[in-house]
Scaffold this motif. Structure first.
Motif, short mmCIF file in Angstrom:
data_model
loop_
_atom_site.label_atom_id
_atom_site.label_comp_id
_atom_site.label_asym_id
_atom_site.label_seq_id
_atom_site.Cartn_x
_atom_site.Cartn_y
_atom_site.Cartn_z
N ASN A 1 0.82 -1.21 0.00
CA ASN A 1 0.00 0.00 0.00
C ASN A 1 0.85 1.26 0.00
OD1 ASN A 1 -2.33 -1.54 0.02
ND2 ASN A 1 -2.59 -1.45 2.24
N GLN A 2 2.00 1.19 0.64
CA GLN A 2 2.90 2.34 0.67
C GLN A 2 3.79 2.40 -0.57
OE1 GLN A 2 4.91 2.94 4.60
NE2 GLN A 2 3.70 1.19 5.23
N LYS A 3 3.62 1.40 -1.44
CA LYS A 3 4.42 1.31 -2.67
C LYS A 3 5.91 1.33 -2.36
CE LYS A 3 0.81 3.56 -5.44
NZ LYS A 3 0.27 2.26 -5.86
N LYS A 4 6.27 0.62 -1.28
CA LYS A 4 7.66 0.53 -0.88
C LYS A 4 8.27 -0.75 -1.45
CE LYS A 4 8.64 1.44 3.42
NZ LYS A 4 8.57 1.47 4.91
N LYS A 5 9.53 -0.67 -1.83
CA LYS A 5 10.23 -1.87 -2.27
C LYS A 5 10.50 -2.77 -1.07
CE LYS A 5 12.75 -0.43 -6.42
NZ LYS A 5 14.08 -0.39 -7.06
N ALA A 6 10.36 -4.05 -1.30
CA ALA A 6 10.73 -5.00 -0.25
C ALA A 6 12.24 -4.92 -0.06
CB ALA A 6 10.32 -6.41 -0.65
N THR A 7 12.67 -4.92 1.18
CA THR A 7 14.09 -4.89 1.52
C THR A 7 14.49 -6.23 2.12
OG1 THR A 7 13.60 -4.06 3.73
CG2 THR A 7 13.99 -2.41 1.99
N LEU A 8 15.78 -6.42 2.27
CA LEU A 8 16.25 -7.64 2.93
C LEU A 8 15.72 -7.70 4.35
CD1 LEU A 8 18.04 -10.15 2.72
CD2 LEU A 8 19.96 -8.75 3.54
N GLY A 9 15.68 -6.55 5.02
CA GLY A 9 15.14 -6.52 6.38
C GLY A 9 13.70 -6.95 6.44
N PHE A 10 12.90 -6.51 5.46
CA PHE A 10 11.49 -6.87 5.43
C PHE A 10 11.32 -8.38 5.21
CE2 PHE A 10 7.68 -7.79 2.99
CZ PHE A 10 6.71 -7.30 3.84
N ILE A 11 12.07 -8.93 4.25
CA ILE A 11 11.99 -10.37 3.97
C ILE A 11 12.40 -11.16 5.21
CG2 ILE A 11 12.83 -12.25 2.53
CD1 ILE A 11 11.07 -10.23 1.05
N GLN A 12 13.50 -10.72 5.85
CA GLN A 12 13.98 -11.43 7.03
C GLN A 12 12.97 -11.39 8.17
OE1 GLN A 12 15.98 -13.55 7.87
NE2 GLN A 12 15.90 -13.39 10.12
N ARG B 1 11.24 -33.45 4.66
CA ARG B 1 12.27 -32.97 3.74
C ARG B 1 11.92 -31.57 3.23
NH1 ARG B 1 16.26 -35.29 0.58
NH2 ARG B 1 16.75 -34.16 -1.36
N ASN B 2 10.67 -31.36 2.93
CA ASN B 2 10.26 -30.06 2.41
C ASN B 2 10.38 -28.95 3.45
OD1 ASN B 2 9.71 -30.98 -0.16
ND2 ASN B 2 7.52 -31.34 0.23
N ALA B 3 10.13 -29.30 4.71
CA ALA B 3 10.30 -28.31 5.77
C ALA B 3 11.75 -27.86 5.85
CB ALA B 3 9.84 -28.89 7.11
N TRP B 4 12.66 -28.83 5.72
CA TRP B 4 14.09 -28.49 5.76
C TRP B 4 14.52 -27.73 4.50
CZ3 TRP B 4 16.86 -28.10 9.85
CH2 TRP B 4 16.57 -28.87 10.97
N THR B 5 13.91 -28.04 3.39
CA THR B 5 14.22 -27.31 2.16
C THR B 5 13.88 -25.83 2.31
OG1 THR B 5 13.91 -29.25 0.73
CG2 THR B 5 13.66 -27.08 -0.30
N MET B 6 12.71 -25.58 2.88
CA MET B 6 12.31 -24.19 3.10
C MET B 6 13.19 -23.53 4.16
SD MET B 6 10.07 -23.76 0.86
CE MET B 6 10.02 -22.04 1.31
N ARG B 7 13.54 -24.31 5.19
CA ARG B 7 14.38 -23.73 6.25
C ARG B 7 15.75 -23.36 5.72
NH1 ARG B 7 14.50 -23.10 12.00
NH2 ARG B 7 16.34 -21.78 12.26
N TYR B 8 16.25 -24.12 4.74
CA TYR B 8 17.53 -23.77 4.13
C TYR B 8 17.47 -22.38 3.49
CZ TYR B 8 21.23 -23.42 0.69
OH TYR B 8 22.28 -22.95 -0.07
N ALA B 9 16.41 -22.13 2.73
CA ALA B 9 16.26 -20.82 2.10
C ALA B 9 16.10 -19.72 3.15
CB ALA B 9 15.05 -20.84 1.16
N PHE B 10 15.38 -20.03 4.22
CA PHE B 10 15.21 -19.06 5.30
C PHE B 10 16.56 -18.74 5.95
CE2 PHE B 10 10.48 -19.96 6.55
CZ PHE B 10 10.08 -19.51 5.30
N ASP B 11 17.34 -19.80 6.23
CA ASP B 11 18.63 -19.59 6.90
C ASP B 11 19.61 -18.85 6.00
OD1 ASP B 11 17.67 -20.83 9.13
OD2 ASP B 11 18.74 -22.72 8.82
N LYS B 12 19.53 -19.08 4.69
CA LYS B 12 20.41 -18.37 3.76
C LYS B 12 20.12 -16.87 3.81
CE LYS B 12 22.12 -18.56 -0.99
NZ LYS B 12 21.92 -19.16 -2.34
N THR B 13 18.85 -16.52 3.91
CA THR B 13 18.47 -15.11 4.03
C THR B 13 18.96 -14.54 5.36
OG1 THR B 13 16.53 -15.42 2.63
CG2 THR B 13 16.53 -13.51 4.08
#
Length: 324
Positions: free
Chosen positions: A42-53, A122-134
């Protein structure tokens, strides 16, 4: 400058309380994540790394508890829903910063792998890998900002103001990428960057730029007005600061309708213990610019802007248990 930050950390630690974490509610966490996504859109703000994290940290706060309770499928589904929401909300380079796009790319790749597998564990860990990389990317950004702040402080202490300015401006670029996370999750040393830049610009008689740096600094560090600090102590030569104040006072007297000059003079007076004189300057500032955020904040320092609740940290499980 390093001494100033250490003092600020100590002051805040005195007021820090302890709270026992409660088990997260899936619906409440999901609504919180969705609300933040919608707010950014709504604020037309770009997503930042902080927001994703932040969205990831909230997800882990729920998902780790679900996983350790034996609900592998529920954990995966919650992680996947967060990834899907983020990917859909910020689909292209116009909607996210470069660092955020890399994090979103990792989430998308993880989701594509989970679509080829039916094992929820396995899928939970796959997603957690992407989360931890961020998370690692976030920590690197924090480390870069903190390192630049130390470099700036070292140069400021030697009156190497141009070098200090460059370091602080670079730290602010990192801070912009951390933005989107709740303030209390961003280290104080990083959030202090705009105010450190203001001090450096003041030392170079760049008064307008210094005043303009203070206002976002107060937004990033709302605790600042309550800190007792004498800005004169940051200068290795007291005469250096007094000479600057005389010059600023003369400039402010010569331009009584310049809101930046009036505000900066008030700011310097405020943090050298001359609160009454500072308040007069803030009132002058508001007569010129009734919407001046910095003057409003320092004139009424007790009225702090509301901060979002901090993101839930990853759950910590006893040794021997699985964590995802």
């Amino acid at each position: 400058m390093a001494k100033l930050i250490a003092m600020l950390l100590f002051s805040l630690a005195l007021g820090a309380g302890s709270a026992r974490a409660q088990a997260p509610d899936a619906g409440a966490v999901r609504r919180q994540i969705d609300a933040r996504i919608h707010s950014f859109q709504n604020q037309k703000k770009k997503a930042t790394l902080g927001f994703i994290q932040q969205a990831i940290a909230l997800s882990i706060g729920y998902g780790a508890e679900a996983y350790n309770a034996g609900d592998r499928a529920g954990c995966f589904q919650f992680y996947a829903a967060t990834a899907d929401s983020l990917i859909a909300a910020f689909p292209d380079e116009k909607s996210a910063t470069e660092s955020a796009r890399r994090a979103l790319g990792d989430l998308k790749a993880a989701r594509e792998r989970t679509l080829k597998n039916t094992d929820p564990d396995r899928n939970a860990w796959t997603m957690r890998y992407a989360f931890d990389k961020t998370q690692i990317a976030w920590e690197l950004q924090v480390g870069s900002s903190q390192g630049l702040m130390r470099l700036g402080a070292e140069n400021f202490a030697k009156s190497q103001f141009e070098e200090a300015q460059d370091a602080y401006e670079s730290a602010i670029q990192s801070l912009a990428e951390l933005d989107g996370q709740t303030l209390r999750q961003i280290p104080i040393a990083c959030r202090f960057a705009p105010l450190a830049l203001a001090n450096t610009l003041f030392a170079q008689k760049q008064y307008k730029a210094a005043a303009e740096a203070v206002t976002p600094g107060l937004r990033y560090l709302p605790e600042w007005p309550a800190i007792t600090i004498d800005l004169r102590s940051l200068h290795h030569d007291p005469a250096e600061y007094e000479s600057l104040m005389e010059d600023l006072q003369a400039k402010a007297n010569a331009a009584p309708q310049d809101a930046n000059l009036q505000f900066l003079l008030g700011y310097e007076l405020y943090f050298t213990g001359k609160k009454a004189a500072a308040n007069e300057q803030f009132q002058r500032t508001l007569k010129i610019d009734p919407n001046h955020a910095g003057a409003k904040t320092l004139l009424h320092p007790g009225q702090r802007p509301d901060d979002d609740e901090p993101a839930a940290p990853p759950a910590k499980e006893p040794k021997g248990t699985l964590k995802t």
